[in-house]
Design a protein around this motif. Structure first.
Motif, short mmCIF file in Angstrom:
data_model
loop_
_atom_site.label_atom_id
_atom_site.label_comp_id
_atom_site.label_asym_id
_atom_site.label_seq_id
_atom_site.Cartn_x
_atom_site.Cartn_y
_atom_site.Cartn_z
N VAL A 1 82.19 -1.73 82.52
CA VAL A 1 83.59 -1.05 82.23
C VAL A 1 83.33 0.34 81.62
N ASN A 2 83.66 1.40 82.27
CA ASN A 2 83.60 2.79 81.94
C ASN A 2 84.91 3.03 81.67
N ALA A 3 85.63 3.34 80.46
CA ALA A 3 87.07 3.43 80.19
C ALA A 3 87.04 4.87 79.65
N LEU A 4 88.45 5.38 80.08
CA LEU A 4 89.06 6.69 79.37
C LEU A 4 90.38 6.20 78.78
N VAL A 5 90.39 6.68 77.52
CA VAL A 5 91.80 6.30 76.79
C VAL A 5 92.66 7.48 76.63
N ILE A 6 93.93 7.52 76.88
CA ILE A 6 94.82 8.47 76.38
C ILE A 6 95.75 8.02 75.19
N GLU A 7 95.58 8.37 74.21
CA GLU A 7 96.03 8.07 72.74
C GLU A 7 97.74 8.43 73.10
N GLY A 8 98.34 7.83 71.94
CA GLY A 8 99.61 8.46 71.72
C GLY A 8 99.64 9.51 70.49
N SER A 9 100.68 9.91 70.04
CA SER A 9 100.86 10.79 68.72
C SER A 9 99.79 10.74 67.73
N THR A 10 98.98 11.58 67.57
CA THR A 10 97.95 11.46 66.30
C THR A 10 98.69 11.13 65.05
N GLY A 11 98.13 10.00 64.28
CA GLY A 11 98.54 9.62 63.39
C GLY A 11 99.73 8.85 63.19
N SER A 12 100.19 8.42 64.41
CA SER A 12 101.22 7.32 64.20
C SER A 12 100.66 6.05 64.48
N SER A 13 101.37 5.06 63.67
CA SER A 13 100.74 3.60 63.69
C SER A 13 100.49 3.09 65.09
N ALA A 14 101.53 3.40 65.93
CA ALA A 14 101.37 2.81 67.11
C ALA A 14 100.21 3.34 67.97
N THR A 15 99.68 4.32 67.66
CA THR A 15 98.37 4.74 68.21
C THR A 15 97.09 4.30 67.49
N ILE A 16 97.34 4.26 66.32
CA ILE A 16 96.20 3.72 65.37
C ILE A 16 95.84 2.17 65.72
N GLY A 17 96.99 1.32 65.76
CA GLY A 17 96.89 -0.16 66.31
C GLY A 17 96.42 -0.23 67.65
N ARG A 18 96.92 0.46 68.66
CA ARG A 18 96.61 0.20 69.96
C ARG A 18 95.00 0.61 70.04
N THR A 19 94.88 1.80 69.50
CA THR A 19 93.19 2.19 69.68
C THR A 19 92.41 1.19 68.94
N ASP A 20 92.77 1.03 67.86
CA ASP A 20 91.81 0.15 66.91
C ASP A 20 91.67 -1.24 67.82
N GLY A 21 92.71 -2.06 68.27
CA GLY A 21 92.63 -3.23 68.99
C GLY A 21 91.82 -3.24 70.13
N PHE A 22 92.40 -2.20 70.93
CA PHE A 22 91.39 -2.19 72.41
C PHE A 22 89.77 -1.87 72.18
N LYS A 23 89.49 -0.89 70.99
CA LYS A 23 88.18 -0.75 70.73
C LYS A 23 87.46 -1.95 70.27
N GLU A 24 88.11 -2.70 69.39
CA GLU A 24 87.45 -3.87 69.07
C GLU A 24 86.91 -4.84 70.09
N ILE A 25 87.61 -4.95 71.20
CA ILE A 25 87.49 -5.77 72.21
C ILE A 25 86.18 -4.99 73.05
N ALA A 26 86.49 -3.82 73.09
CA ALA A 26 85.48 -2.85 73.96
C ALA A 26 84.07 -2.92 73.28
N ASP A 27 84.16 -2.76 71.92
CA ASP A 27 82.63 -2.69 71.32
C ASP A 27 82.07 -4.30 71.35
N ALA A 28 82.91 -5.44 71.35
CA ALA A 28 82.53 -6.71 71.31
C ALA A 28 81.84 -7.05 72.84
N ASN A 29 82.41 -6.29 73.75
CA ASN A 29 81.84 -6.39 75.03
C ASN A 29 80.98 -5.26 75.59
#
Length: 386
Positions: free
Chosen positions: A207-235
């Motif tokens: 898996v070689n992924a590109l992420v298009i984040e939402g607005s910088t500093g919004s909790s939606a961006t922070i949460g979705r980024t952190d959640g996906f990265k947690e699984i990406a790092d684990a794998n």
């Protein structure tokens, strides 16, 4: 098990564990069973029905029926509500605004003072101070950014005006009565867990992924980024790049065009943090001759699951779409009625959401140790969505 088989007709579910910066509770609905009524995910009930109906329980948003009685908990008085909205950057935001306008209407006993803050944090603070000067009865705010709130919320508290936060979270103050919204980190975790199960099923080892984040500093961006990265790092997946598309279609297209120039031939997954960004990324990839979606070279993942997003899932252009429920107003009204009746509302109210896919190859995924259903998109589900 199967926490996601729930009705969209009434989205309130309460949990005692609050999100840290964006949401870190173990579930995407409630801490109990997530059931708010009797519907089923297979019926397409992913929120409150559609934005035009805004159903919270037995009534619809046009009537503002979140429970029996009128807006003031049976008193018949008119309540003035100030609503400081993020802006109008996406289909999701439009549905969120309409939900509040439908529920907090004059016919339902409310005077709604609405301000579109156009993604300007300073304008949002100014709007709230304007509501204080107007001496509104309640303030609803969807915070553009998650910090910088304690001073103005203290001013609201001193003025005796209860504040209800919806959608995005506030990290630097607890001077609000309730927050109603989604667990953004759980959404990101779910996207990662789905991608892991899907690539395993398809025999995709890298898996070689590109992420298009939402607005910088919004909790939606922070949460979705952190959640996906947690699984990406684990794998041990490779995230080639992660940049903000500001939750807009134009932003998604611009970032994707830049990615194509920088990472041509290197990526096989694109994650967009809302549907509008995904639409822009699709345009950029199509213009570049890159095939995306089901059975194609690039797996495309999105968030929000608006009607147009689900149409793209059903057509196979988007592989999976992770819902963020925009129809918070019926649950907000319940909080207001509790306060009017002298009750103490819950601090956090989590809305019920679903994970939508094109292919019927996986029935569920496990998120935070809990099995959650995947819903294959049909026309019936699209017709019921906002």
């Amino acid at each position: 098990m199967k926490k996601k088989i729930v009705s969209l007709m009434m989205c309130a579910a309460v949990t005692a564990a609050f999100m840290t910066g964006c949401g870190s509770s173990p579930s995407n609905s409630s801490s109990a069973d997530g059931d708010a009524s009797n519907g089923d995910a297979a019926d397409g009930d992913a929120s409150d029905g559609d934005a035009a109906d805004g159903d919270a329980s037995d009534g619809d948003a046009a009537d503002g029926d979140a429970s029996d009685g009128d807006a003031a908990g049976g008193s018949g008085e008119t309540l003035t509500i100030g609503f400081a909205q993020v802006g109008h950057e996406s289909d999701w935001r439009t549905a969120s605004t309409k939900s509040c306008q439908d529920v907090f209407s004059a016919d339902n006993g409310y005077d709604l003072q609405f301000v579109d803050c156009d993604n300007d944090p300073a304008a949002q603070i100014e709007a709230i101070r304007g509501f204080i000067q107007q001496a509104v009865d309640y303030i609803i705010v969807d915070p553009i950014v998650s910090t910088g709130w304690d001073t103005v919320l203290t001013e609201c508290e001193d003025a005796g005006i209860p504040v209800i936060v919806i959608d995005r979270t506030i990290d630097d103050s607890d001077k609000y009565v309730s927050w109603v919204g989604s667990n953004f980190k759980t959404e990101g975790l779910a996207a990662g867990e789905w991608l892991k199960a899907y690539t395993d099923n398809k025999g995709i080892s890298e898996v070689n992924a590109l992420v298009i984040e939402g607005s910088t500093g919004s909790s939606a961006t922070i949460g979705r980024t952190d959640g996906f990265k947690e699984i990406a790092d684990a794998n041990r997946w490779k995230i080639l790049d992660s940049q903000s598309g500001d939750f807009t279609e134009a932003g998604g297209q611009e970032v994707m065009e830049s990615y194509i120039k920088s990472y041509e031939g290197q990526f096989n997954v694109v994650i967009c943090q809302n549907d509008n960004e995904a639409f822009g990324a699709m345009t950029a990839m199509k213009n570049a001759g890159i095939e995306y979606g089901v059975g194609k070279d690039v797996i495309l993942i999105s968030f929000d699951a608006c009607t147009a997003g689900l149409e793209k899932v059903m057509s196979g252009d988007i592989n999976a779409d992770f819902e963020c429920n925009p129809l918070a107003a019926p649950d907000v009204e319940k909080v207001i009625k509790q306060i009017q009746n002298g009750e103490t509302p819950e601090k956090e109210v989590y809305m019920t959401e679903h994970w939508f896919v094109n292919e019927d190859v996986l029935s569920s995924i496990t998120v935070n140790g809990e099995e959650q259903e995947l819903t294959v998109v049909t026309q019936e589900i699209i017709d019921a969505q906002y």
